[in-house]
Design a protein around this motif. Structure first.
Motif, short mmCIF file in Angstrom:
data_model
loop_
_atom_site.label_atom_id
_atom_site.label_comp_id
_atom_site.label_asym_id
_atom_site.label_seq_id
_atom_site.Cartn_x
_atom_site.Cartn_y
_atom_site.Cartn_z
N LYS A 43 0.83 -1.20 0.00
CA LYS A 43 0.00 0.00 0.00
C LYS A 43 0.86 1.25 0.00
O LYS A 43 0.61 2.21 -0.72
CB LYS A 43 -0.93 0.01 1.22
N ARG A 44 1.90 1.22 0.80
CA ARG A 44 2.81 2.37 0.89
C ARG A 44 3.52 2.60 -0.45
O ARG A 44 3.66 3.73 -0.90
CB ARG A 44 3.81 2.12 2.00
N ASP A 46 2.41 1.73 -3.39
CA ASP A 46 1.40 2.25 -4.33
C ASP A 46 1.18 3.75 -4.10
O ASP A 46 1.07 4.52 -5.06
CB ASP A 46 0.08 1.51 -4.18
N ALA A 47 1.09 4.14 -2.84
CA ALA A 47 0.90 5.56 -2.52
C ALA A 47 2.10 6.37 -3.01
O ALA A 47 1.94 7.46 -3.59
CB ALA A 47 0.71 5.75 -1.02
N LEU A 48 3.30 5.87 -2.81
CA LEU A 48 4.49 6.57 -3.27
C LEU A 48 4.55 6.64 -4.79
O LEU A 48 4.95 7.66 -5.37
CB LEU A 48 5.76 5.91 -2.72
N PHE A 50 1.96 6.71 -6.76
CA PHE A 50 0.96 7.70 -7.14
C PHE A 50 1.50 9.11 -6.93
O PHE A 50 1.36 9.98 -7.79
CB PHE A 50 -0.32 7.49 -6.32
N GLU A 51 2.13 9.33 -5.79
CA GLU A 51 2.70 10.65 -5.49
C GLU A 51 3.81 11.00 -6.48
O GLU A 51 3.91 12.13 -6.94
CB GLU A 51 3.24 10.66 -4.06
N LYS A 152 12.18 10.68 -3.36
CA LYS A 152 11.26 9.62 -3.79
C LYS A 152 12.05 8.45 -4.37
O LYS A 152 11.73 7.29 -4.10
CB LYS A 152 10.27 10.15 -4.85
#
Length: 164
Positions: A43-44, A46-48, A50-51, A152
């Motif tokens: 999940k983390r 995926d969030a990264l 996306f960001e 990132k």
């Protein structure tokens, strides 16, 4: 005696089975915890991702804006050069002589009145100041975006390492 021996061996096997069962439960719990951690990390990640995609889009937008501003700056430079050329012509006309000066001054005054010359000088100064401000803010934005991109990338590398 034989029953006793069987009972003792069965009790020993029961102890071994209970120990194995306890160890099996521990392993099941650990596997469940690892699955939960993997899910959280996914999940983390995926969030990264996306960001990072959003930051890339912002970066592309800023690059387009920068290109547009460069084109606008070049157009302003060209206009500035044209105005300087016309001003140099006017100065040349002013220096040609007293007799021709009056007729040329009238012609130059018709072309570029005093108010417009003052406005032109003021606009040149404002233009220079705006260019300096714009370059400073662009450099700050670029530096900030590059720093975020590097962070990132580092996070992605760390996450990939952890996932491996």
């Amino acid at each position: 005696m034989m029953y006793m021996h069987n009972t003792v061996s069965l009790e020993e096997e029961l102890k071994k089975a209970n120990a194995a069962r306890t160890q099996l439960e521990t392993y099941k719990r650990q596997i469940q915890e690892l699955h939960n951690k993997l899910s959280e990390e996914s999940k983390r990640a995926d969030a990264l991702a996306f960001e990072m995609k959003q930051l890339e889009e912002k970066h592309e937008t800023l690059i387009k804006e920068k290109e547009r501003l460069i084109i606008q700056r070049d157009a302003l430079k060209e206009t500035n050069e044209e105005l300087r050329y016309s001003q140099m012509q006017q100065d040349h006309l002013n220096q040609t002589g007293v007799s021709t000066m009056k007729s040329h001054e009238n012609l130059a005054a018709e072309i570029l009145p005093v108010e417009f010359r003052e406005m032109f000088i003021r606009l040149q100064h404002e233009n220079k100041m705006l260019h300096l401000q714009q370059e400073g803010s662009e450099n700050e934005q670029i530096a900030g975006l590059q720093e975020k991109l590097e962070q990132k990338n580092r996070m992605i590398n760390e996450l990939e390492t952890e996932n491996r």
